[in-house]
Design a protein around this motif. Sequence first.
Motif, PDB file in Angstrom:
ATOM      1  N   MET A   1       3.496  -7.180  11.926  1.00 20.58           N
ATOM      2  CA  MET A   1       3.366  -6.620  10.492  1.00 20.58           C
ATOM      3  C   MET A   1       2.843  -7.470   9.478  1.00 20.58           C
ATOM      4  O   MET A   1       3.008  -8.537   9.385  1.00 20.58           O
ATOM      5  CB  MET A   1       4.508  -5.883  10.494  1.00 20.58           C
ATOM      6  N   PHE A   2       1.998  -6.863   8.661  1.00 18.71           N
ATOM      7  CA  PHE A   2       1.114  -7.735   7.865  1.00 18.71           C
ATOM      8  C   PHE A   2       2.055  -7.725   6.469  1.00 18.71           C
ATOM      9  O   PHE A   2       3.015  -7.068   6.311  1.00 18.71           O
ATOM     10  CB  PHE A   2      -0.212  -7.073   7.504  1.00 18.71           C
ATOM     11  N   ARG A   3       1.617  -8.809   5.895  1.00 17.79           N
ATOM     12  CA  ARG A   3       2.215  -9.044   4.775  1.00 17.79           C
ATOM     13  C   ARG A   3       2.056  -7.906   3.506  1.00 17.79           C
ATOM     14  O   ARG A   3       2.927  -7.498   3.001  1.00 17.79           O
ATOM     15  CB  ARG A   3       1.845 -10.398   3.744  1.00 17.79           C
ATOM     16  N   ALA A   4       1.017  -7.349   3.539  1.00 15.68           N
ATOM     17  CA  ALA A   4       0.628  -6.379   2.577  1.00 15.68           C
ATOM     18  C   ALA A   4       1.590  -5.198   2.801  1.00 15.68           C
ATOM     19  O   ALA A   4       2.271  -4.520   1.823  1.00 15.68           O
ATOM     20  CB  ALA A   4      -0.871  -5.912   2.690  1.00 15.68           C
ATOM     21  N   GLU A   5       1.918  -5.124   3.964  1.00  9.49           N
ATOM     22  CA  GLU A   5       2.767  -3.700   4.479  1.00  9.49           C
ATOM     23  C   GLU A   5       4.155  -4.046   3.996  1.00  9.49           C
ATOM     24  O   GLU A   5       4.630  -2.994   3.345  1.00  9.49           O
ATOM     25  CB  GLU A   5       2.567  -3.514   6.057  1.00  9.49           C
ATOM     26  N   ALA A   6       4.478  -5.290   4.141  1.00 10.19           N
ATOM     27  CA  ALA A   6       5.844  -5.766   3.724  1.00 10.19           C
ATOM     28  C   ALA A   6       6.255  -5.366   2.271  1.00 10.19           C
ATOM     29  O   ALA A   6       6.992  -4.972   1.670  1.00 10.19           O
ATOM     30  CB  ALA A   6       6.203  -7.132   4.201  1.00 10.19           C
ATOM     31  N   HIS A   7       5.000  -5.917   1.530  1.00  8.51           N
ATOM     32  CA  HIS A   7       5.043  -5.722  -0.035  1.00  8.51           C
ATOM     33  C   HIS A   7       4.963  -4.230  -0.517  1.00  8.51           C
ATOM     34  O   HIS A   7       5.719  -3.908  -1.347  1.00  8.51           O
ATOM     35  CB  HIS A   7       3.514  -6.303  -0.575  1.00  8.51           C
ATOM     36  N   LEU A   8       4.506  -3.222   0.277  1.00  6.95           N
ATOM     37  CA  LEU A   8       4.264  -1.902   0.034  1.00  6.95           C
ATOM     38  C   LEU A   8       5.910  -1.262   0.323  1.00  6.95           C
ATOM     39  O   LEU A   8       6.224  -0.375  -0.426  1.00  6.95           O
ATOM     40  CB  LEU A   8       3.384  -1.048   1.126  1.00  6.95           C
ATOM     41  N   ASN A   9       6.330  -1.723   1.466  1.00  8.46           N
ATOM     42  CA  ASN A   9       7.789  -1.302   1.637  1.00  8.46           C
ATOM     43  C   ASN A   9       8.660  -1.552   0.285  1.00  8.46           C
ATOM     44  O   ASN A   9       9.363  -0.889  -0.153  1.00  8.46           O
ATOM     45  CB  ASN A   9       8.503  -2.187   2.603  1.00  8.46           C
ATOM     46  N   LEU A  10       8.420  -2.836   0.014  1.00 10.86           N
ATOM     47  CA  LEU A  10       9.372  -3.345  -1.207  1.00 10.86           C
ATOM     48  C   LEU A  10       8.817  -2.686  -2.511  1.00 10.86           C
ATOM     49  O   LEU A  10       9.780  -2.290  -3.220  1.00 10.86           O
ATOM     50  CB  LEU A  10       9.269  -4.793  -1.406  1.00 10.86           C
ATOM     51  N   ALA A  11       7.826  -2.678  -2.597  1.00 11.56           N
ATOM     52  CA  ALA A  11       7.211  -1.853  -3.926  1.00 11.56           C
ATOM     53  C   ALA A  11       7.730  -0.384  -3.967  1.00 11.56           C
ATOM     54  O   ALA A  11       8.405   0.161  -4.894  1.00 11.56           O
ATOM     55  CB  ALA A  11       5.939  -1.806  -3.956  1.00 11.56           C
ATOM     56  N   PHE A  12       7.141   0.540  -3.084  1.00 11.49           N
ATOM     57  CA  PHE A  12       7.882   1.953  -2.940  1.00 11.49           C
ATOM     58  C   PHE A  12       9.142   1.899  -3.048  1.00 11.49           C
ATOM     59  O   PHE A  12       9.884   2.918  -3.749  1.00 11.49           O
ATOM     60  CB  PHE A  12       7.325   2.551  -1.731  1.00 11.49           C
ATOM     61  N   GLN A  13      10.075   0.994  -2.364  1.00 12.93           N
ATOM     62  CA  GLN A  13      11.519   1.174  -2.578  1.00 12.93           C
ATOM     63  C   GLN A  13      11.803   0.666  -3.866  1.00 12.93           C
ATOM     64  O   GLN A  13      12.797   1.346  -4.482  1.00 12.93           O
ATOM     65  CB  GLN A  13      11.819  -0.064  -1.536  1.00 12.93           C
ATOM     66  N   ALA A  14      11.337  -0.197  -4.396  1.00 10.43           N
ATOM     67  CA  ALA A  14      11.656  -0.524  -5.802  1.00 10.43           C
ATOM     68  C   ALA A  14      11.471   0.798  -6.851  1.00 10.43           C
ATOM     69  O   ALA A  14      12.351   1.132  -7.549  1.00 10.43           O
ATOM     70  CB  ALA A  14      10.911  -1.706  -6.263  1.00 10.43           C
ATOM     71  N   LEU A  15      10.260   1.418  -6.497  1.00 11.05           N
ATOM     72  CA  LEU A  15       9.987   2.497  -7.297  1.00 11.05           C
ATOM     73  C   LEU A  15      10.784   3.773  -7.206  1.00 11.05           C
ATOM     74  O   LEU A  15      10.698   4.531  -7.907  1.00 11.05           O
ATOM     75  CB  LEU A  15       8.471   3.030  -7.379  1.00 11.05           C
ATOM     76  N   ALA A  16      11.538   3.759  -6.083  1.00 10.27           N
ATOM     77  CA  ALA A  16      12.382   5.006  -5.456  1.00 10.27           C
ATOM     78  C   ALA A  16      13.404   5.114  -6.315  1.00 10.27           C
ATOM     79  O   ALA A  16      14.225   6.168  -6.419  1.00 10.27           O
ATOM     80  CB  ALA A  16      12.779   4.760  -4.180  1.00 10.27           C
ATOM     81  N   ASP A  17      13.891   4.229  -7.232  1.00  8.70           N
ATOM     82  CA  ASP A  17      15.098   4.239  -8.033  1.00  8.70           C
ATOM     83  C   ASP A  17      14.828   4.607  -9.405  1.00  8.70           C
ATOM     84  O   ASP A  17      14.019   3.973 -10.028  1.00  8.70           O
ATOM     85  CB  ASP A  17      16.001   3.064  -7.752  1.00  8.70           C
ATOM     86  N   PRO A  18      15.444   5.717  -9.932  1.00  7.98           N
ATOM     87  CA  PRO A  18      15.156   6.056 -11.562  1.00  7.98           C
ATOM     88  C   PRO A  18      15.607   5.136 -12.418  1.00  7.98           C
ATOM     89  O   PRO A  18      14.902   4.808 -13.368  1.00  7.98           O
ATOM     90  CB  PRO A  18      16.019   7.375 -11.644  1.00  7.98           C
ATOM     91  N   SER A  19      16.586   4.063 -12.050  1.00  7.17           N
ATOM     92  CA  SER A  19      16.716   3.074 -13.139  1.00  7.17           C
ATOM     93  C   SER A  19      15.964   2.115 -13.284  1.00  7.17           C
ATOM     94  O   SER A  19      15.438   1.559 -14.114  1.00  7.17           O
ATOM     95  CB  SER A  19      18.133   2.257 -12.838  1.00  7.17           C
ATOM     96  N   ARG A  20      15.509   1.710 -12.016  1.00  6.56           N
ATOM     97  CA  ARG A  20      14.379   0.736 -11.882  1.00  6.56           C
ATOM     98  C   ARG A  20      13.067   1.132 -12.696  1.00  6.56           C
ATOM     99  O   ARG A  20      12.178   0.657 -13.037  1.00  6.56           O
ATOM    100  CB  ARG A  20      14.122   0.129 -10.476  1.00  6.56           C
ATOM    101  N   ARG A  21      12.519   2.619 -12.439  1.00 10.70           N
ATOM    102  CA  ARG A  21      11.425   3.105 -13.005  1.00 10.70           C
ATOM    103  C   ARG A  21      11.771   3.188 -14.458  1.00 10.70           C
ATOM    104  O   ARG A  21      10.415   2.765 -15.235  1.00 10.70           O
ATOM    105  CB  ARG A  21      11.035   4.661 -12.279  1.00 10.70           C
ATOM    106  N   ALA A  22      12.785   3.218 -14.947  1.00  5.01           N
ATOM    107  CA  ALA A  22      13.173   3.194 -16.597  1.00  5.01           C
ATOM    108  C   ALA A  22      12.777   1.861 -16.782  1.00  5.01           C
ATOM    109  O   ALA A  22      12.018   1.506 -17.755  1.00  5.01           O
ATOM    110  CB  ALA A  22      14.398   3.734 -16.792  1.00  5.01           C
ATOM    111  N   MET A  23      13.201   0.893 -16.135  1.00  7.76           N
ATOM    112  CA  MET A  23      12.901  -0.580 -16.360  1.00  7.76           C
ATOM    113  C   MET A  23      11.342  -1.073 -16.517  1.00  7.76           C
ATOM    114  O   MET A  23      10.887  -1.529 -17.409  1.00  7.76           O
ATOM    115  CB  MET A  23      13.656  -1.444 -15.488  1.00  7.76           C
ATOM    116  N   VAL A  24      10.804  -0.334 -15.262  1.00  2.00           N
ATOM    117  CA  VAL A  24       9.157  -0.666 -15.313  1.00  2.00           C
ATOM    118  C   VAL A  24       8.677  -0.115 -16.565  1.00  2.00           C
ATOM    119  O   VAL A  24       7.754  -0.255 -17.216  1.00  2.00           O
ATOM    120  CB  VAL A  24       8.572   0.050 -14.071  1.00  2.00           C
ATOM    121  N   ASP A  25       9.216   1.464 -16.891  1.00  2.00           N
ATOM    122  CA  ASP A  25       8.722   2.185 -18.080  1.00  2.00           C
ATOM    123  C   ASP A  25       8.826   1.442 -19.246  1.00  2.00           C
ATOM    124  O   ASP A  25       7.649   1.293 -20.077  1.00  2.00           O
ATOM    125  CB  ASP A  25       9.578   3.340 -18.261  1.00  2.00           C
TER     126      ASP A  25
END
Lengths: 110, 110
Positions: A1-25
């Motif tokens: 598995m590639f690094r880019a794919e691992a990054h996507l796992n973490l990024a989408f996972q991070a964005l899946a939570d509304p509190s974290r999206r609020a922090m990004v917002d």
Amino acid sequence: MFRAEAHLNLAFQALADPSRRAMVDRLVQGPATVSELAAPLAMSLPGVMQHLAVLEASGLVVSEKIGRTRTCRIEPKVLTQAEQWIAERRALWERRLDRLGQFLDETKDD
Amino acid sequence: MFRAEAHLNLAFQALADPSRRAMVDRLVQGPATVSELAAPLAMSLPGVMQHLAVLEASGLVVSEKIGRTRTCRIEPKVLTQAEQWIAERRALWERRLDRLGQFLDETKDD
DNA sequence: ATTATACTTAAGTGTATACTTAAGTGTTAT
DNA sequence: ATAACACTTAAGTATACACTTAAGTATAAT
């Protein structure tokens, strides 16, 4: 598995939570301290810290501690990678639909 | 909390798993049966079914059973919503950078 | 020096995820 | 009729997530 794919796992996972999206917002408006990020969230500070850790692990956010305050900001690269992953799939899907429509047009007088 | 936000939770969550992204990757090429989705994945069929359930719950994929085979296809609406969520935040972040650059230009002769 | 501030660490709890194997259902082919 | 096929359901396990409270550390203000 590639690094880019691992990054996507973490990024989408991070964005899946509304509190974290609020922090990004909040952070797209500009840098903020941990307390500022925590203020609008109905959650203990350690809870916010854990969300921040997830955001940092994904590369969506970076932070720096100066004195006793930690300042966080957006790192747009991973955000763009996630956006592009979706955009590419949507483009493929639309291209397929186009081909399908073209095929139907070409054969409609049967 | 709004329905759109709940959908984003589910969509990003669904996209966070590499097996599910592989399924989406396959489906943007066109519809596929459950077995076809399962074939490239090193996983039992029930495992694939569970991933499919996640994708369907998020609205990214719809499926229909005809006879004994279930055919799955992409539903691009939610994909687009997720893409737009990111795009909007990136746009805000870039707009802020522009304002910042402009400010620095205007004040650089001090 | 003392106190307040801004995190930070540790540890615990309950729920959710990502699988597995085993057994079951309805459909199609022989 | 029977056997193969394509899922489907159920149940179990192990790990990961999203919090919490309590206690600790380093910095800044008085």
